[in-house]
Design an enzyme around this catalytic site. Structure first.
Site, PDB file in Angstrom:
ATOM      1  NE  ARG A 104      -3.954  -1.807  -0.346  1.00  0.00           N
ATOM      2  CZ  ARG A 104      -4.349  -2.322  -1.376  1.00  0.00           C
ATOM      3  NH1 ARG A 104      -3.966  -1.882  -2.404  1.00  0.00           N
ATOM      4  NH2 ARG A 104      -5.270  -3.406  -1.374  1.00  0.00           N
ATOM      5  CD  GLU A 107      -2.939   1.198  -3.792  1.00  0.00           C
ATOM      6  OE1 GLU A 107      -3.737   0.609  -4.852  1.00  0.00           O
ATOM      7  OE2 GLU A 107      -3.068   0.863  -2.736  1.00  0.00           O
ATOM      8  CB  SER A 130      18.224  13.556   0.564  1.00  0.00           C
ATOM      9  OG  SER A 130      18.667  12.479   1.130  1.00  0.00           O
TER      10      SER A 130
END
Length: 163
Positions: A104, A107, A130
């Protein structure tokens, strides 16, 4: 289920970490410590500490001494395995993660990565955020529809050089 069975079963999720890192997880579980509690003992951040448990960050000599004491693991063994000649391997692992929590997050980057990139460039210019100089925090936020997880990446902006 006995405590011993619980501890040995708990290593299954860590089958991809080295044996010394699995030993850290087992000792942490035996002590009943959260990453938050253990991080306070070491004077570190809980997410950084979890990263080090997975072999993606490097413990200092002082960290190893404190871990040895708190987790009751041989300092000699920790120093030999994770001391000055050991370097972390950082990275995601498989290209598309299968663990639901990690998937997730992946995603989220796939869905919102381009919009976040666009906003970063508008606010900072041409560069990157960074993950080397970064702090990550996880908080629990109460919500009437169900508690929410607030994950903050606090990274340093690095502009691309022109030559």
């Amino acid at each position: 289920m006995s405590k011993e069975a619980t501890i040995s079963t708990s290593t299954r999720p860590f089958s991809e970490v080295s044996s010394i890192h699995a030993q850290l997880f087992e000792a942490k579980a035996r002590k009943g410590l959260s990453f938050e509690a253990l991080a306070k003992e070491l004077g570190r951040d809980e997410v950084w500490l979890a990263s080090a448990f997975y072999g993606q960050a490097r413990f200092s000599a002082e960290d190893l001494q404190k871990l040895s004491s708190v987790l009751e693991i041989s300092h000699t063994e920790l120093q030999a395995s994770l001391g000055e000649h050991w370097w972390p391997y950082r990275g995601l692992g498989p290209s598309i993660p299968t663990d639901p929590v990690i998937y997730r997050l992946y995603e989220g980057v796939m869905v919102y990565g381009q919009p976040i990139k666009a906003v970063v460039h508008e606010k900072f210019g041409d560069g990157i955020v960074s993950m080397i100089d970064c702090k990550v925090h996880v908080e629990r936020k109460a919500d009437p529809k169900g508690d929410r997880a607030v994950i903050t990446f606090d990274g340093k902006f690095l502009p691309y050089a022109t030559w």
